[in-house]
Design an enzyme around this catalytic site. Structure first.
Site, short mmCIF file in Angstrom:
data_model
loop_
_atom_site.label_atom_id
_atom_site.label_comp_id
_atom_site.label_asym_id
_atom_site.label_seq_id
_atom_site.Cartn_x
_atom_site.Cartn_y
_atom_site.Cartn_z
N GLY A 1 -6.12 -7.31 -7.84
CA GLY A 1 -5.30 -8.88 -6.15
C GLY A 1 -6.26 -9.41 -6.28
O GLY A 1 -7.47 -9.29 -5.83
N ALA A 2 -5.82 -10.62 -5.54
CA ALA A 2 -6.68 -11.39 -4.84
C ALA A 2 -6.34 -12.35 -3.78
O ALA A 2 -4.67 -12.45 -4.50
CB ALA A 2 -7.07 -12.28 -5.65
N TYR B 1 -4.81 0.49 -12.21
CA TYR B 1 -4.94 -0.65 -11.01
C TYR B 1 -5.80 -0.28 -10.29
O TYR B 1 -5.93 1.34 -10.26
CB TYR B 1 -2.74 -0.35 -10.46
CG TYR B 1 -2.71 1.12 -9.49
CD1 TYR B 1 -3.51 1.42 -8.29
CD2 TYR B 1 -1.81 2.28 -9.50
CE1 TYR B 1 -2.71 2.70 -7.42
CE2 TYR B 1 -1.16 2.93 -9.14
CZ TYR B 1 -1.61 3.15 -8.38
OH TYR B 1 -1.79 4.71 -8.23
N GLY B 2 -6.44 -0.38 -8.69
CA GLY B 2 -7.13 -0.12 -8.13
C GLY B 2 -8.74 -0.25 -8.84
O GLY B 2 -8.88 0.28 -7.75
N TYR C 1 6.63 -3.91 -2.74
CA TYR C 1 5.42 -4.84 -2.27
C TYR C 1 6.36 -5.66 -1.42
O TYR C 1 6.22 -6.63 -1.45
CB TYR C 1 4.57 -5.29 -3.22
CG TYR C 1 3.97 -4.50 -4.31
CD1 TYR C 1 4.02 -2.87 -3.65
CD2 TYR C 1 3.77 -4.97 -5.18
CE1 TYR C 1 3.01 -2.31 -4.88
CE2 TYR C 1 2.78 -4.38 -6.61
CZ TYR C 1 2.43 -2.98 -5.82
OH TYR C 1 2.32 -2.37 -6.60
N GLN D 1 0.83 3.32 -16.25
CA GLN D 1 0.52 2.89 -15.14
C GLN D 1 -0.31 3.20 -13.76
O GLN D 1 0.67 3.62 -13.36
CB GLN D 1 0.99 0.70 -13.70
CG GLN D 1 -0.02 0.45 -12.70
CD GLN D 1 0.99 -0.31 -12.40
OE1 GLN D 1 0.48 -0.88 -11.25
NE2 GLN D 1 1.37 -1.67 -13.94
N ARG E 1 -5.28 0.16 4.85
CA ARG E 1 -6.58 1.33 4.29
C ARG E 1 -7.18 1.35 5.94
O ARG E 1 -8.30 2.80 5.78
CB ARG E 1 -7.40 -0.06 3.88
CG ARG E 1 -7.40 0.24 2.24
CD ARG E 1 -8.02 -1.17 1.67
NE ARG E 1 -7.86 -2.81 3.21
CZ ARG E 1 -8.66 -3.92 2.38
NH1 ARG E 1 -8.74 -4.04 1.22
NH2 ARG E 1 -7.64 -5.20 3.17
#
Length: 324
Positions: free
Chosen positions: A280-281, A204-205, A56, A176, A228
């Site tokens: 996430g945020a 995740y997601g 990341y 995960q 995206r």
């Protein structure tokens, strides 16, 4: 708040984890101060598991997470569980999978420096590497556990066959995978395998990368630096059709006093194999809404009604590291 034991580890965690993929640069620009505030707010709300990865931003996300949690990491280290991932390497030709013993060791050392800690609570292989034996990968992780650099080892995006091969050398403690209302493949074999073998599952997601946040409409666009913008999930008729489904889910959730994002997260946690949903945020209010999902209980009848709403949706595959 209720916590859960994470698979074969000794980690007792809140069922919603804070994910930091969005802080590595692949989701467009963001304000670092807002992100740090969101991380610290998540901690105040009871979240004690923070998930990141070397890939990341190749250190960017880990460094930001380390800064945000610096005081606790320095003075109350056992109160926070850090999960990161390795096994991806950037080359002049693009991103490649590399789960060799040498690269994993290098990745752990780099992650330790980026996070500013002396050990990682959970280290996960980001994607299976077709060019390295699972025995080498698992053996390398066991050695890092023996040295105290990592406490627990898991995998991400592995198939059942790959986990079984990995487990010939050392146990798979956690898994995960991607999981959300528009992507349910893990229900076929991965989730049953995890249940059978006691493997902790962190999905995740759960918000389908924002689609289930309830904030998008047919006019939503994404910056060129946001992955995206190239994903079929957010394009043309697939996007429009699934937005209509999200609208139906939003109405269903509102009638029961929930937001659609809380419904989506609670739906993943309702699966008996799932221990943790990673959310996430980039701003504090977003994670506050997500934490509320921990108090949403869905009955068998609720799940059946949700399945009926989803019958008109277009199911899609999630991202791969090579496409980000």
């Amino acid at each position: 708040m209720d916590t859960t034991w994470l698979g074969l580890t000794d980690l007792q965690v809140f069922p919603i984890a804070f994910g930091t993929w969005q802080l590595g640069g692949e989701w467009g620009d963001f304000d670092e101060r807002d992100a740090i505030t969101a991380i610290r707010h998540a901690r105040k709300l009871g979240i004690n598991l923070f998930d990141t990865a070397q890939a990341y931003g190749f250190g960017a996300s880990e460094r930001l997470l380390g800064r945000a949690l610096r005081d606790e990491l320095d003075h109350r280290r056992d109160d926070v569980a850090l999960a990161t991932k390795g096994g991806l390497r950037m080359t002049p030709d693009g991103l490649v999978r590399d789960s060799s013993a040498a690269w994993l060791r290098s990745g752990v050392e780099q992650s330790l420096r980026a996070l500013g800690v002396d050990h990682i609570d959970l280290y996960q292989v980001h994607w299976p590497d077709p060019n390295v034996s699972f025995a080498e990968t698992a053996g390398a992780l066991q050695q890092l556990v023996d040295e105290g650099k990592i406490r627990h080892a898991g995998v991400s995006n592995y198939s059942v066959a790959q986990m079984a091969e990995f487990a010939r050398t050392r146990p798979v403690e956690t898994m995960q995978p991607p999981y959300h209302l528009f992507r349910r493949e893990i229900e076929e074999d991965i989730a049953p395998y995890a249940l059978e073998h006691g493997i902790g599952v962190l999905v995740y997601g759960p918000l389908a990368h924002g689609l289930l946040s309830g904030t998008m409409d047919e006019h939503t666009t994404f910056a060129a630096g946001d992955w995206r913008s190239q994903s079929p999930l957010f394009q043309s008729e697939t996007f429009r059709r699934n937005l209509r489904t999200v609208g139906e889910l939003k109405r269903w959730a509102r009638e029961r006093g929930h937001t659609v994002s809380q419904l989506a997260i609670a739906w993943t946690l309702a699966h008996p194999a799932v221990d943790v949903a990673i959310v996430g945020a980039r701003r504090a209010p977003h994670i506050e809404d997500s934490v509320g999902a921990a108090n949403v209980e869905l009955t068998a009848d609720d799940l059946a009604e949700i399945d009926q709403i989803m019958a008109g949706a277009v199911t899609v595959a999630g991202p791969s590291p090579e496409s980000v």
